[in-house]
Design a protein around this motif. Sequence first.
Motif, short mmCIF file in Angstrom:
data_model
loop_
_atom_site.label_atom_id
_atom_site.label_comp_id
_atom_site.label_asym_id
_atom_site.label_seq_id
_atom_site.Cartn_x
_atom_site.Cartn_y
_atom_site.Cartn_z
N MET A 732 0.83 -1.21 0.00
CA MET A 732 0.00 0.00 0.00
C MET A 732 0.87 1.25 0.00
SD MET A 732 -3.02 1.23 0.00
CE MET A 732 -3.96 2.68 0.50
N GLU A 733 1.91 1.27 0.81
CA GLU A 733 2.81 2.41 0.85
C GLU A 733 3.57 2.55 -0.47
OE1 GLU A 733 2.96 4.69 3.18
OE2 GLU A 733 1.36 3.63 4.24
N TRP A 734 3.92 1.41 -1.04
CA TRP A 734 4.65 1.44 -2.32
C TRP A 734 3.79 1.99 -3.44
CZ3 TRP A 734 4.41 -2.26 -6.63
CH2 TRP A 734 5.44 -2.11 -7.55
N PHE A 735 2.51 1.67 -3.42
CA PHE A 735 1.60 2.17 -4.45
C PHE A 735 1.48 3.70 -4.43
CE2 PHE A 735 -0.99 -2.02 -4.80
CZ PHE A 735 -0.13 -2.46 -5.79
N LYS A 736 1.75 4.32 -3.31
CA LYS A 736 1.56 5.76 -3.19
C LYS A 736 2.70 6.55 -3.84
CE LYS A 736 -1.08 5.41 1.11
NZ LYS A 736 -1.13 5.74 2.57
N LYS A 737 3.79 5.91 -4.20
CA LYS A 737 4.91 6.60 -4.81
C LYS A 737 4.57 7.01 -6.22
CE LYS A 737 8.45 4.18 -2.12
NZ LYS A 737 9.67 3.33 -2.17
N PRO A 738 4.96 8.23 -6.66
CA PRO A 738 4.64 8.69 -8.03
C PRO A 738 5.25 7.81 -9.12
CG PRO A 738 5.28 10.53 -6.64
CD PRO A 738 5.55 9.31 -5.84
N ILE A 739 6.50 7.37 -8.89
CA ILE A 739 7.14 6.56 -9.93
C ILE A 739 6.40 5.25 -10.15
CG2 ILE A 739 8.75 5.44 -8.34
CD1 ILE A 739 10.83 5.56 -10.56
N VAL A 740 5.83 4.77 -9.06
CA VAL A 740 5.06 3.52 -9.18
C VAL A 740 3.79 3.77 -9.96
CG1 VAL A 740 3.85 1.70 -7.90
CG2 VAL A 740 6.03 2.59 -7.07
N GLN A 741 3.15 4.93 -9.68
CA GLN A 741 1.93 5.26 -10.41
C GLN A 741 2.22 5.38 -11.89
OE1 GLN A 741 0.05 8.83 -9.05
NE2 GLN A 741 -1.70 8.63 -10.42
N GLN A 742 3.33 6.04 -12.25
CA GLN A 742 3.72 6.15 -13.65
C GLN A 742 4.02 4.77 -14.25
OE1 GLN A 742 7.00 8.83 -13.97
NE2 GLN A 742 5.76 10.67 -13.60
N PHE A 743 4.69 3.98 -13.47
CA PHE A 743 5.05 2.63 -13.95
C PHE A 743 3.79 1.81 -14.25
CE2 PHE A 743 5.65 -1.78 -12.34
CZ PHE A 743 6.36 -2.27 -13.42
N LEU A 744 2.83 1.88 -13.35
CA LEU A 744 1.63 1.06 -13.53
C LEU A 744 0.71 1.61 -14.60
CD1 LEU A 744 0.81 0.21 -9.81
CD2 LEU A 744 2.00 -1.19 -11.49
N LEU A 745 0.76 2.93 -14.81
CA LEU A 745 -0.08 3.51 -15.86
C LEU A 745 0.63 3.53 -17.20
CD1 LEU A 745 -1.66 6.50 -13.88
CD2 LEU A 745 -2.76 4.37 -14.59
N ASN A 746 1.88 3.11 -17.20
CA ASN A 746 2.69 3.08 -18.41
C ASN A 746 2.95 4.48 -18.96
OD1 ASN A 746 4.21 1.66 -20.27
ND2 ASN A 746 2.54 1.61 -21.76
N GLU A 747 3.00 5.44 -18.06
CA GLU A 747 3.33 6.80 -18.48
C GLU A 747 4.84 6.98 -18.34
OE1 GLU A 747 1.01 9.45 -16.19
OE2 GLU A 747 -0.90 8.86 -17.10
N ILE A 748 5.57 6.30 -19.21
CA ILE A 748 7.03 6.31 -19.14
C ILE A 748 7.52 7.37 -20.12
CG2 ILE A 748 9.11 4.93 -19.46
CD1 ILE A 748 7.34 2.50 -18.84
N PRO A 749 8.38 8.31 -19.68
CA PRO A 749 8.73 9.46 -20.53
C PRO A 749 9.53 9.09 -21.77
CG PRO A 749 10.01 9.45 -18.50
CD PRO A 749 8.96 8.41 -18.33
N SER A 750 10.49 8.17 -21.68
CA SER A 750 11.32 7.91 -22.85
C SER A 750 11.89 6.50 -22.77
CB SER A 750 12.47 8.94 -22.93
OG SER A 750 13.35 8.71 -21.86
N ARG A 751 12.54 6.09 -23.90
CA ARG A 751 13.14 4.77 -23.94
C ARG A 751 14.39 4.68 -23.06
NH1 ARG A 751 11.82 1.33 -28.41
NH2 ARG A 751 10.06 2.18 -29.55
N ALA A 752 14.89 5.86 -22.63
CA ALA A 752 16.06 5.84 -21.76
C ALA A 752 15.69 5.46 -20.33
CB ALA A 752 16.75 7.21 -21.77
N ASP A 753 14.37 5.39 -20.08
CA ASP A 753 13.92 5.03 -18.76
C ASP A 753 14.44 3.64 -18.39
OD1 ASP A 753 11.59 3.61 -17.03
OD2 ASP A 753 11.76 5.74 -16.56
N ILE A 754 14.61 3.41 -17.10
CA ILE A 754 15.21 2.14 -16.66
C ILE A 754 14.33 0.94 -17.00
CG2 ILE A 754 14.21 2.45 -14.35
CD1 ILE A 754 16.69 1.05 -13.26
N LEU A 755 12.99 1.16 -16.93
CA LEU A 755 12.10 0.04 -17.23
C LEU A 755 12.24 -0.40 -18.67
CD1 LEU A 755 9.82 -1.91 -16.58
CD2 LEU A 755 8.19 -0.07 -17.03
N MET A 756 12.20 0.55 -19.60
CA MET A 756 12.32 0.20 -21.00
C MET A 756 13.70 -0.36 -21.31
SD MET A 756 9.47 0.45 -22.29
CE MET A 756 10.04 0.02 -23.90
#
Length: 785
Positions: A732-756
Amino acid sequence: MGPNSISPNVSPSKGPNLVSNVGHVRANNFVRNYCAGKNGEAGSGEWTEDIEYLDESGSVIYSGKGIRSVEPGVDDHVMIGGIKKPILNASAVAKIVEVVKRWKWGPELETQLDKLQFVPNMTHVVQALKIINESDALLSLFKWAKRQTWYVPNDECYVMLFDGLNQSRDFDGIQSLFDEMVCDSIKSATQFSAYNRVLKYLAKAEKLEVSFCCFKKVQDSGCKIDTETYNILMMLFLNKGLPYKAFEIYESMEAAHCSLDGSTYELMIPSLAKSGRLDAATKLFQEMKERNFRPSLGVFSSLVDSMGKAGRLETSMKIYMEMQGLGLRPSAIMYVSLIESYTKAGKLDAALRLWDQMKIAGFRPNFGLYTLIIESHAKSGKLDIAMSIFRDMEKAGFLPTPSTYSSLLEMHAASGQVDAAMKLYNSMTNAGLRPGLSTYTALLTLLAHKKLVDVAAKILLEMKAMGFSVDVSASDVLMVYIKDGSVDLSLRWLRFMSSSGIRTNNFIIRQLFESCMKNGLYESAKPLLETYVNSAAKVDLILYTSILAYLVRCQEEQNERQLMAILSATRHKAHAFMCGLFTGPEQRKQPVLSFVREFFQGIDYELEEGAAKYFVNVLLNYLVLMGQINRARCVWKVAYENKLFPKAIVFDQHIAWSLDVRNLSVGAALVAVVHTLHRFRKRMLYYGVIPRRIKLVTGPTLRIVVAQMLSSVESPFEVSKVVLRAPGDSVMEWFKKPIVQQFLLNEIPSRADILMHRLNILFPTSAPEIRSLSPPKQLISAKAV
């Protein structure tokens, strides 16, 4: 004596016989009286007149009181004057024979017999029957005698009657008289030996039903049947192919305690043996020897043959040795029987020993025996012995049958001896024999395994010229090459088939297409697929998905183009869906989610559920590889809605929520984790429901992949052997982080992102520069692709 002249004072009786007149005769004050004492209307019983007997010239030859008349059927003597003189048996028999021969049969005969001037008895009748040789006359006399008060049933009488009827071949008469004899036997409690005579005559005449019926009647009457009659009856039914009737008669013979003679043993033992009643035959055989009857060669032969055929080889050999011990020489038929029995039982060494003994004894093996020995040794793999006997067979002047050639050729082919098999094939064709389908098949299979394409093609064309349908055989050869992984030879053989006008089936075309795909021969694969589609075969979802899986793993741009062309050649609706999936909403005229739902609604899940799961796994791999995360999430969402993975997500109230991705491909697993965690976040944040723990069941294969992806966003999940788990509060605490919200919504800024960056390592994009820098790792599950 000629006609008699009688003195004028006396009127003589008319007729040729002096003792033949019946009744009172009155003439010129003379009354004839009978010796029985029955006088006429007047006068005494004394006859006092003299009678003169004259010859033809009128001379007196005798003068006296004369021979007095008798009453027919009452008196047993005649009167010469006052003296009673008995009638001689010879005279009585002669008189009866004379009457019967004259009148033959009918009422007139019976009338004349009734007028006999003496009282007949059964002795007269029996003696008369011996003289009369006509069956009708015999029966007429017998029937007349049966109506007389003095009649007594007589065995000898019946014997002569049956003999006469048999000579005239009147078997209906025999049957009728037999019934009369049975009645006489019952009434008089007399046993007749004539029963045996009847049964013998009927059996020798091959009257099956009648003879057996009479046999049963004799049994029921309690009369004794002799051994000879039993033998004749049994022989009749055995010769007519009715052994069980014969055995029934034999059992009756045993029950009647009738002693068996040598001929009965000689008759029954072979019959019992041949009918499969081996225990009974053995029992009789032992009994025969105990009674000091010496078995003949026929008895030994039948037992040896039947025991061998029944698989009792030890007993058969024991009887064979016993026969030799008695000095009897085995016949050729016995040798053949023994060799056949041992050969069929697989005792080839014993069969060869008997084979050698047979030749030493001077017997020449026949054609069938050569064939059996050769084929048996060939089929058991003893090719050297088989070929040696085969050469002996040819030297003996026998032409081997196609079956013999085939067995040798097929076994040489099975053992991989190409030269020997081809030599036999050429010998067979040079002898003018036509090989069978199995022979051609074995030879072609051998040549295919030895990769002798040219020789196999020659044999196939010869097979076609012989009138065989070669499509199946040619396809079988093609399948051998395909299974061996010899794709080049497979394509070469297929070209030969096409040039020779030989067709194959779509299943083999598909197998060869898949082999070409597996070996990267995409240029050769596309024409095969076009042939497959143009022949009205339907490309199913599994085949399309397998091609897509090759595209996912492809690393060269040229091969990608070829694979895309192959996908297009399938003409499958999934390809139209793929093309529409990568176009914009303006061209699709509907959102991605609606477009995906529309495609999956057209799948028949009862028939294609497994294929649909396979397609989703590979498609999600491809979409993740291409960076199409939103489209991938739409595909996963619709797949879950259609219950393709019904047990993937589990909500156990407030205790545990879990996601099971063990049966998914890598791309599908990553998309499922992201999409499902997004669902968990919504339920926890919006509804305030927090489970005790959350589990991601990955299995050992996907554990590292999922863990690496989540570690990039500092997830609280702990990694174990097959599960990633975390407490609900920590998640629950982890879900509140903005980066997690972006990760789960797939709002990733660029291909240089660590996930991509992680995804590019796992699934290289189609860009050649990235592909060359980062070769793909083999993390895709075998089940998915």
